[in-house]
Design an enzyme around this catalytic site. Structure first.
Site, PDB file in Angstrom:
ATOM      1  N   ASP A  99       0.832  -1.211   0.000  1.00 14.77           N
ATOM      2  CA  ASP A  99       0.000   0.000   0.000  1.00 14.77           C
ATOM      3  C   ASP A  99       0.866   1.261   0.000  1.00 14.77           C
ATOM      4  O   ASP A  99       1.973   1.258   0.543  1.00 14.77           O
ATOM      5  CB  ASP A  99      -0.917  -0.031   1.237  1.00 14.77           C
ATOM      6  N   HIS A 102       2.314   3.331  -9.101  1.00 15.29           N
ATOM      7  CA  HIS A 102       2.098   1.902  -9.362  1.00 15.29           C
ATOM      8  C   HIS A 102       3.295   1.310 -10.120  1.00 15.29           C
ATOM      9  O   HIS A 102       3.700   0.180  -9.866  1.00 15.29           O
ATOM     10  CB  HIS A 102       0.808   1.683 -10.155  1.00 15.29           C
ATOM     11  N   LEU A 110      10.177 -21.098  -5.186  1.00 17.96           N
ATOM     12  CA  LEU A 110       9.308 -20.129  -4.492  1.00 17.96           C
ATOM     13  C   LEU A 110       7.951 -20.163  -5.167  1.00 17.96           C
ATOM     14  O   LEU A 110       7.871 -20.197  -6.404  1.00 17.96           O
ATOM     15  CB  LEU A 110       9.895 -18.714  -4.617  1.00 17.96           C
TER      16      LEU A 110
HETATM   17  C1  IPE Z   1      -5.439  -2.687  -0.113  1.00 17.36           C
HETATM   18  O1  IPE Z   1      -5.117  -1.346  -0.310  1.00 17.36           O
HETATM   19  C2  IPE Z   1      -5.455  -3.405  -1.425  1.00 17.36           C
HETATM   20  C3  IPE Z   1      -4.164  -3.581  -2.081  1.00 17.36           C
HETATM   21  C4  IPE Z   1      -3.010  -3.231  -1.609  1.00 17.36           C
HETATM   22  C5  IPE Z   1      -4.230  -4.246  -3.346  1.00 17.36           C
HETATM   23  P1  IPE Z   1      -6.251  -0.231  -0.445  1.00 17.36           P
HETATM   24  O2  IPE Z   1      -5.528   1.053  -0.633  1.00 17.36           O
HETATM   25  O3  IPE Z   1      -7.241  -0.604  -1.478  1.00 17.36           O
HETATM   26  O4  IPE Z   1      -6.960  -0.316   0.976  1.00 17.36           O
HETATM   27  P2  IPE Z   1      -7.856   0.744   1.755  1.00 17.36           P
HETATM   28  O5  IPE Z   1      -8.936   1.221   0.822  1.00 17.36           O
HETATM   29  O6  IPE Z   1      -6.959   1.863   2.163  1.00 17.36           O
HETATM   30  O7  IPE Z   1      -8.373  -0.007   2.936  1.00 17.36           O
HETATM   31  C1  IPE Z   2      -1.624   0.224  -3.365  1.00 20.97           C
HETATM   32  O1  IPE Z   2      -1.368   1.591  -3.392  1.00 20.97           O
HETATM   33  C2  IPE Z   2      -1.808  -0.346  -4.744  1.00 20.97           C
HETATM   34  C3  IPE Z   2      -3.196  -0.763  -5.045  1.00 20.97           C
HETATM   35  C4  IPE Z   2      -4.183  -0.808  -4.205  1.00 20.97           C
HETATM   36  C5  IPE Z   2      -3.432  -1.182  -6.413  1.00 20.97           C
HETATM   37  P1  IPE Z   2      -2.548   2.624  -3.400  1.00 20.97           P
HETATM   38  O2  IPE Z   2      -2.912   2.940  -4.819  1.00 20.97           O
HETATM   39  O3  IPE Z   2      -3.663   2.189  -2.552  1.00 20.97           O
HETATM   40  O4  IPE Z   2      -1.836   3.892  -2.760  1.00 20.97           O
HETATM   41  P2  IPE Z   2      -2.483   4.928  -1.737  1.00 20.97           P
HETATM   42  O5  IPE Z   2      -3.021   4.156  -0.590  1.00 20.97           O
HETATM   43  O6  IPE Z   2      -3.552   5.668  -2.475  1.00 20.97           O
HETATM   44  O7  IPE Z   2      -1.325   5.804  -1.363  1.00 20.97           O
HETATM   45 MG    MG Z   3      -4.112   2.404  -0.586  1.00 22.30          MG
END
Ligand code: IPE
Ligand code: IPE
Ligand code: MG
Length: 266
Positions: free
Chosen positions: A40, A57, A151
């Site tokens: 995240d 990303h 792995l």
């Molecule tokens: C969790 O992250 C999902 C992934 C890392 C794929 P999100 O950014 O979607 O989670 P929330 O919305 O903050 O809980």
């Molecule tokens: C996690 O990073 C990746 C996915 C959920 C695909 P985020 O896109 O949720 O990044 P933040 O939380 O907005 O910083």
């Molecule tokens: Mg996120």
């Protein structure tokens, strides 16, 4: 630099902390067998740099590659990466389609490399709901790498823990109807055979980056006794050193599974 860190004591602590991180050796039996990661913070990483979220990303993908490599090096047997949740469809259309294209392109690019490193790639989630081109590639990659044993890399794409449990219940009920299974005889092991992770050990360690301290619908069944590790580091900044710090923290944990620590029976 803080004044305290210049004192001999501060220095000692810093050296000791570094030493703890460096003690991560390949094949160490105290390492987790299965690490799961909620990757995240890509969006916030990009925002801090005035870049579009998509750049976050892309940077995050590089880190996923590095951490996979580190797991191969250390002899960790299972790595599960949460890449797209069943709730992530709520994001703007262009971000969702960017991610789908990124998954497709990167899978095409890295599969041969990972195959050469004897990595088995598996997918957790509702794969048939993804763009058809991606679904087809996923099936091909799973077939191509099925014999690898170094792995197992689980990529959770369109994954939701609740969806996984529901589809396991559906599988079990179907079996019950076909074979006349008695409800009272159903065991946890039988149920787990219908999960996407069938045949795999539960994660020993779950890492979540970016400072959020929640599960966000990830591996709800499997994490019953998983050690949780939260760090404020954003995913694109989470390199192999950060990973080794998480492993060091794991090694210091005392896992009891509801029992008591070995050797303390009196
Ligand atoms: C969790 O992250 C999902 C992934 C890392 C794929 P999100 O950014 O979607 O989670 P929330 O919305 O903050 O809980
Ligand atoms: C996690 O990073 C990746 C996915 C959920 C695909 P985020 O896109 O949720 O990044 P933040 O939380 O907005 O910083
Ligand atoms: Mg996120």
């Amino acid at each position: 630099m803080k004044l305290s860190s210049l004192s001999p004591k501060g220095l000692f602590h810093r050296v000791r902390r570094r030493a703890a991180v460096q003690t991560i050796q390949p094949g160490d039996p105290r390492l987790p067998q299965h690490v799961a990661i909620i990757m995240d913070g890509n969006g916030r990483w990009a925002r801090k740099r005035n870049l579009p979220r998509t750049a976050g990303h892309e940077a995050g993908l590089q880190i996923a590659r590095e951490i996979t490599q580190e797991c191969v090096r250390l002899g960790i047997k299972y790595l599960t990466l949460y890449a797209f949740s069943t709730e992530n469809w709520k994001r703007p259309k262009h971000e969702v389609s960017f991610l789908m294209n990124l998954f497709y392109d990167s899978l095409q690019k890295v599969t041969t490399e990972l195959h050469d490193e004897e990595v088995r790639i598996r997918f957790l989630g509702h794969i048939d709901q993804l763009p058809p081109k991606l679904t087809a590639l996923i099936k091909q990659v799973e077939r191509q790498t099925a014999g690898n044993q170094r792995l197992t890399l689980n990529l959770a794409i369109n994954y939701g823990g609740r969806h996984e449990i529901i589809q396991a219940v559906q599988g079990l009920v179907k079996k019950a109807q076909e074979q006349g299974l008695e409800p009272d005889t159903i065991t946890e092991e039988q149920f787990a055979r219908f999960l996407f992770t069938a045949g795999q050990p539960a994660p020993d360690l779950l890492i979540r980056t970016s400072g959020e301290q929640r599960i966000s619908n990830f591996m709800l069944w499997q994490t019953a006794y998983t050690e949780l590790y939260f760090t404020s580091t954003l995913w694109p900044d989470f390199g192999p050193d950060s990973f080794r710090a998480a492993l060091s923290a794991y090694k210091r944990r005392s896992r009891r599974f509801g029992g008591i620590k070995e050797g303390r029976r009196k």
